[in-house]
Design a protein around this motif. Structure first.
Motif, PDB file in Angstrom:
ATOM      1  N   ASP A 169       0.823  -1.217   0.000  1.00 29.56           N
ATOM      2  CA  ASP A 169       0.000   0.000   0.000  1.00 29.56           C
ATOM      3  C   ASP A 169       0.856   1.265   0.000  1.00 29.56           C
ATOM      4  O   ASP A 169       0.352   2.366   0.242  1.00 29.56           O
ATOM      5  CB  ASP A 169      -0.957   0.008   1.195  1.00 29.56           C
ATOM      6  N   ASP A 170       2.179   1.088  -0.239  1.00 31.79           N
ATOM      7  CA  ASP A 170       3.155   2.188  -0.294  1.00 31.79           C
ATOM      8  C   ASP A 170       3.449   2.822   1.063  1.00 31.79           C
ATOM      9  O   ASP A 170       4.126   3.864   1.134  1.00 31.79           O
ATOM     10  CB  ASP A 170       2.726   3.279  -1.287  1.00 31.79           C
ATOM     11  N   SER A 171       2.964   2.239   2.137  1.00 25.59           N
ATOM     12  CA  SER A 171       3.397   2.691   3.459  1.00 25.59           C
ATOM     13  C   SER A 171       4.828   2.203   3.670  1.00 25.59           C
ATOM     14  O   SER A 171       5.307   1.310   2.953  1.00 25.59           O
ATOM     15  CB  SER A 171       2.468   2.148   4.554  1.00 25.59           C
ATOM     16  N   GLU A 172       5.518   2.786   4.657  1.00 33.34           N
ATOM     17  CA  GLU A 172       6.932   2.490   4.823  1.00 33.34           C
ATOM     18  C   GLU A 172       7.292   2.235   6.285  1.00 33.34           C
ATOM     19  O   GLU A 172       6.596   2.681   7.198  1.00 33.34           O
ATOM     20  CB  GLU A 172       7.786   3.665   4.307  1.00 33.34           C
ATOM     21  N   PHE A 173       8.405   1.541   6.469  1.00 31.47           N
ATOM     22  CA  PHE A 173       8.998   1.336   7.792  1.00 31.47           C
ATOM     23  C   PHE A 173      10.493   1.552   7.624  1.00 31.47           C
ATOM     24  O   PHE A 173      11.139   0.899   6.804  1.00 31.47           O
ATOM     25  CB  PHE A 173       8.704  -0.070   8.315  1.00 31.47           C
ATOM     26  N   THR A 174      11.052   2.495   8.388  1.00 26.36           N
ATOM     27  CA  THR A 174      12.455   2.872   8.208  1.00 26.36           C
ATOM     28  C   THR A 174      13.235   2.779   9.511  1.00 26.36           C
ATOM     29  O   THR A 174      12.724   3.139  10.584  1.00 26.36           O
ATOM     30  CB  THR A 174      12.560   4.320   7.674  1.00 26.36           C
ATOM     31  N   GLU A 175      14.464   2.313   9.400  1.00 23.45           N
ATOM     32  CA  GLU A 175      15.412   2.309  10.518  1.00 23.45           C
ATOM     33  C   GLU A 175      16.661   3.056  10.089  1.00 23.45           C
ATOM     34  O   GLU A 175      17.055   3.013   8.915  1.00 23.45           O
ATOM     35  CB  GLU A 175      15.782   0.888  10.938  1.00 23.45           C
ATOM     36  N   ARG A 265      24.488  -9.015  28.920  1.00 26.30           N
ATOM     37  CA  ARG A 265      23.063  -8.900  28.664  1.00 26.30           C
ATOM     38  C   ARG A 265      22.843  -8.385  27.258  1.00 26.30           C
ATOM     39  O   ARG A 265      23.517  -7.460  26.807  1.00 26.30           O
ATOM     40  CB  ARG A 265      22.404  -7.974  29.691  1.00 26.30           C
ATOM     41  N   VAL A 266      21.883  -8.967  26.589  1.00 26.60           N
ATOM     42  CA  VAL A 266      21.630  -8.628  25.188  1.00 26.60           C
ATOM     43  C   VAL A 266      20.777  -7.386  25.090  1.00 26.60           C
ATOM     44  O   VAL A 266      19.723  -7.287  25.711  1.00 26.60           O
ATOM     45  CB  VAL A 266      20.940  -9.802  24.461  1.00 26.60           C
ATOM     46  N   ASP A 267      21.257  -6.423  24.297  1.00 24.53           N
ATOM     47  CA  ASP A 267      20.489  -5.207  24.040  1.00 24.53           C
ATOM     48  C   ASP A 267      19.748  -5.366  22.723  1.00 24.53           C
ATOM     49  O   ASP A 267      20.365  -5.412  21.663  1.00 24.53           O
ATOM     50  CB  ASP A 267      21.440  -4.014  23.949  1.00 24.53           C
ATOM     51  N   PRO A 268      18.429  -5.520  22.770  1.00 24.51           N
ATOM     52  CA  PRO A 268      17.676  -5.749  21.531  1.00 24.51           C
ATOM     53  C   PRO A 268      17.673  -4.544  20.609  1.00 24.51           C
ATOM     54  O   PRO A 268      17.302  -4.642  19.454  1.00 24.51           O
ATOM     55  CB  PRO A 268      16.257  -6.048  22.036  1.00 24.51           C
ATOM     56  N   GLY A 269      18.117  -3.366  21.093  1.00 21.30           N
ATOM     57  CA  GLY A 269      18.138  -2.192  20.220  1.00 21.30           C
ATOM     58  C   GLY A 269      16.760  -1.556  20.153  1.00 21.30           C
ATOM     59  O   GLY A 269      15.755  -2.154  20.548  1.00 21.30           O
ATOM     60  N   PRO A 270      16.721  -0.336  19.679  1.00 18.16           N
ATOM     61  CA  PRO A 270      15.431   0.374  19.602  1.00 18.16           C
ATOM     62  C   PRO A 270      14.510  -0.237  18.574  1.00 18.16           C
ATOM     63  O   PRO A 270      14.953  -0.686  17.529  1.00 18.16           O
ATOM     64  CB  PRO A 270      15.858   1.797  19.189  1.00 18.16           C
ATOM     65  N   VAL A 271      13.229  -0.284  18.903  1.00 13.91           N
ATOM     66  CA  VAL A 271      12.232  -0.823  17.975  1.00 13.91           C
ATOM     67  C   VAL A 271      11.149   0.206  17.775  1.00 13.91           C
ATOM     68  O   VAL A 271      10.569   0.706  18.739  1.00 13.91           O
ATOM     69  CB  VAL A 271      11.615  -2.120  18.538  1.00 13.91           C
ATOM     70  N   ASP A 272      10.917   0.554  16.537  1.00 18.89           N
ATOM     71  CA  ASP A 272       9.907   1.554  16.222  1.00 18.89           C
ATOM     72  C   ASP A 272       8.519   0.939  16.202  1.00 18.89           C
ATOM     73  O   ASP A 272       8.358  -0.268  16.104  1.00 18.89           O
ATOM     74  CB  ASP A 272      10.189   2.185  14.857  1.00 18.89           C
ATOM     75  N   ALA A 273       7.527   1.787  16.264  1.00 16.74           N
ATOM     76  CA  ALA A 273       6.145   1.327  16.154  1.00 16.74           C
ATOM     77  C   ALA A 273       5.930   0.718  14.785  1.00 16.74           C
ATOM     78  O   ALA A 273       6.512   1.143  13.805  1.00 16.74           O
ATOM     79  CB  ALA A 273       5.199   2.511  16.358  1.00 16.74           C
ATOM     80  N   VAL A 274       5.074  -0.272  14.744  1.00 21.90           N
ATOM     81  CA  VAL A 274       4.859  -1.006  13.500  1.00 21.90           C
ATOM     82  C   VAL A 274       3.410  -0.930  13.080  1.00 21.90           C
ATOM     83  O   VAL A 274       2.510  -1.047  13.914  1.00 21.90           O
ATOM     84  CB  VAL A 274       5.229  -2.491  13.710  1.00 21.90           C
ATOM     85  N   PRO A 275       3.164  -0.723  11.788  1.00 22.16           N
ATOM     86  CA  PRO A 275       1.778  -0.710  11.302  1.00 22.16           C
ATOM     87  C   PRO A 275       1.095  -2.028  11.628  1.00 22.16           C
ATOM     88  O   PRO A 275       1.749  -3.071  11.654  1.00 22.16           O
ATOM     89  CB  PRO A 275       1.929  -0.524   9.788  1.00 22.16           C
ATOM     90  N   ASP A 276      -0.199  -1.982  11.863  1.00 23.71           N
ATOM     91  CA  ASP A 276      -0.918  -3.194  12.246  1.00 23.71           C
ATOM     92  C   ASP A 276      -1.305  -4.055  11.074  1.00 23.71           C
ATOM     93  O   ASP A 276      -1.688  -5.200  11.236  1.00 23.71           O
ATOM     94  CB  ASP A 276      -2.202  -2.821  13.013  1.00 23.71           C
ATOM     95  N   ASP A 277      -1.218  -3.524   9.859  1.00 24.45           N
ATOM     96  CA  ASP A 277      -1.819  -4.229   8.726  1.00 24.45           C
ATOM     97  C   ASP A 277      -0.808  -4.916   7.832  1.00 24.45           C
ATOM     98  O   ASP A 277      -1.065  -5.160   6.682  1.00 24.45           O
ATOM     99  CB  ASP A 277      -2.661  -3.261   7.897  1.00 24.45           C
ATOM    100  N   HIS A 278       0.397  -5.227   8.362  1.00 31.05           N
ATOM    101  CA  HIS A 278       1.378  -5.915   7.529  1.00 31.05           C
ATOM    102  C   HIS A 278       1.957  -7.112   8.260  1.00 31.05           C
ATOM    103  O   HIS A 278       3.119  -7.438   8.123  1.00 31.05           O
ATOM    104  CB  HIS A 278       2.512  -4.962   7.142  1.00 31.05           C
ATOM    105  N   SER A 279       1.174  -7.766   9.069  1.00 30.25           N
ATOM    106  CA  SER A 279       1.699  -8.867   9.878  1.00 30.25           C
ATOM    107  C   SER A 279       1.707 -10.183   9.132  1.00 30.25           C
ATOM    108  O   SER A 279       2.174 -11.178   9.651  1.00 30.25           O
ATOM    109  CB  SER A 279       0.870  -9.017  11.160  1.00 30.25           C
ATOM    110  N   GLY A 280       1.195 -10.213   7.918  1.00 37.55           N
ATOM    111  CA  GLY A 280       1.254 -11.438   7.120  1.00 37.55           C
ATOM    112  C   GLY A 280       0.156 -12.404   7.502  1.00 37.55           C
ATOM    113  O   GLY A 280      -0.611 -12.206   8.435  1.00 37.55           O
ATOM    114  N   ALA A 281       0.104 -13.521   6.761  1.00 31.49           N
ATOM    115  CA  ALA A 281      -0.909 -14.530   7.035  1.00 31.49           C
ATOM    116  C   ALA A 281      -0.647 -15.188   8.369  1.00 31.49           C
ATOM    117  O   ALA A 281       0.481 -15.376   8.767  1.00 31.49           O
ATOM    118  CB  ALA A 281      -0.904 -15.566   5.920  1.00 31.49           C
TER     119      ALA A 281
END
Length: 308
Positions: A169-175, A265-281
């Motif tokens: 849908d042309d939405s994006e997720f950027t790191e 201790r493992v640092d998972p790193g920063p995680v941005d908010a994620v759109p709800d509509d791209h979680s796959g089947a």
């Protein structure tokens, strides 16, 4: 047949054959669906050939050093994710007595596209002198300007890298990662990136792209609430690698100096908010790890391995 061939045949029976049957079981229950161009059987054959030549850091064959549980689970992780080591989509690594399948950045991109249906995954390097701007809206980063010139590119001075996943849908997720963050990630590598002549030294731009691709895709995948069998194995593999690296480092330093466990201790790193509509089947919950002992004692389980 030689004794070595007999041993290999037994290991294959207790790992590859069991895992193959387990995958067929997943398929029959509709818990897993592979890409049209993916052959579990071919991937398993490629993996078995590679496993026979993999050794630990002391030169001992992985198939004899690693537990059969870990071998079976590494193969299961590979197949459930729809990956093939012959296509450079992942590698088998020995940590002590544990065998782990680790995705390459090719594999991470393939899995991300499969889970999200992403149209493209675009990494870029930012050089000193580039005009680069971004904004953060509701916790999500968005690149607003990136102008690059031949002069800035020829400087070779990397200041950052970013990667954008583009959805249908042309939405994006950027790191975005700064150069310091990229180098910090490289220092955790077992490939000695600081060594003269290393791939990281010779091709920093390409290695920076690989690093930001992995960070971006993992950040998105780990933020998904998808409970499918595929996502279970993606998360399980990442967690297992983190744990295995810590345990291996602790074991290696056990007889050298006292260890402060906080350092590991493992640092998972920063995680941005994620759109709800791209979680796959979403698939039904399935077995996320293979129990060799249970399968060996259960006639059905013994033949119920992943379909690689």
């Amino acid at each position: 047949m030689s004794n070595q061939q007999n041993q290999l045949a037994l290991i294959k029976r207790d790992t590859v054959d069991v895992v193959a049957e387990k995958v067929r079981e997943f398929q029959s229950r509709g818990e897993i669906h592979f890409p049209a161009n993916y052959s579990p059987e071919n991937a398993m054959k490629a993996a078995w050939l590679q496993l026979q030549s993999i050794t630990d850091r002391n030169g001992n064959p992985a198939l004899y050093v690693c537990t059969r549980d870990s071998i079976a689970n590494a193969l299961l992780d590979m197949v459930v994710q729809g990956l093939n080591p012959a296509k450079k989509q992942g590698y088998f690594i020995v940590y002590g007595k544990q065998l782990v399948f680790q995705r390459s950045y090719f594999g991470t991109m393939a899995v991300t596209k499969r889970v999200t249906g992403a149209k493209d995954i675009l990494p870029m390097v930012v050089y000193e002198g580039d005009e680069f701007e971004f904004e953060i809206v509701r916790g999500k980063k968005r690149i607003t300007k990136h102008v690059q010139t031949l002069k800035s590119m020829s400087s070779g001075k990397i200041v950052a890298a970013y990667c954008t996943i583009i959805f249908p849908d042309d939405s994006e997720f950027t790191e975005i990662m700064t150069w310091d963050e990229i180098q910090a990630a490289w220092r955790k590598s077992r490939q000695n990136p600081d060594k003269e002549g290393s791939t990281h030294k010779e091709f920093p731009q390409e290695m920076a792209k690989r690093t930001i691709i992995n960070r971006t895709c993992k950040a998105y995948l780990n933020s998904s609430d998808d409970g499918s069998l595929l996502m279970q194995h993606i998360r399980r593999q990442d967690e297992l690698i983190d744990e295995a690296e810590v345990e291996a480092e602790i074991a290696e330093n056990a007889n050298k100096t006292p260890i402060d466990i906080d350092d590991y201790r493992v640092d998972p790193g920063p995680v941005d908010a994620v759109p709800d509509d791209h979680s796959g089947a979403s698939f039904d919950d399935g077995q996320s790890a293979f129990d060799f002992d249970a399968a060996a004692s259960d006639p059905v389980g013994a033949g119920a391995g992943p379909d690689f």
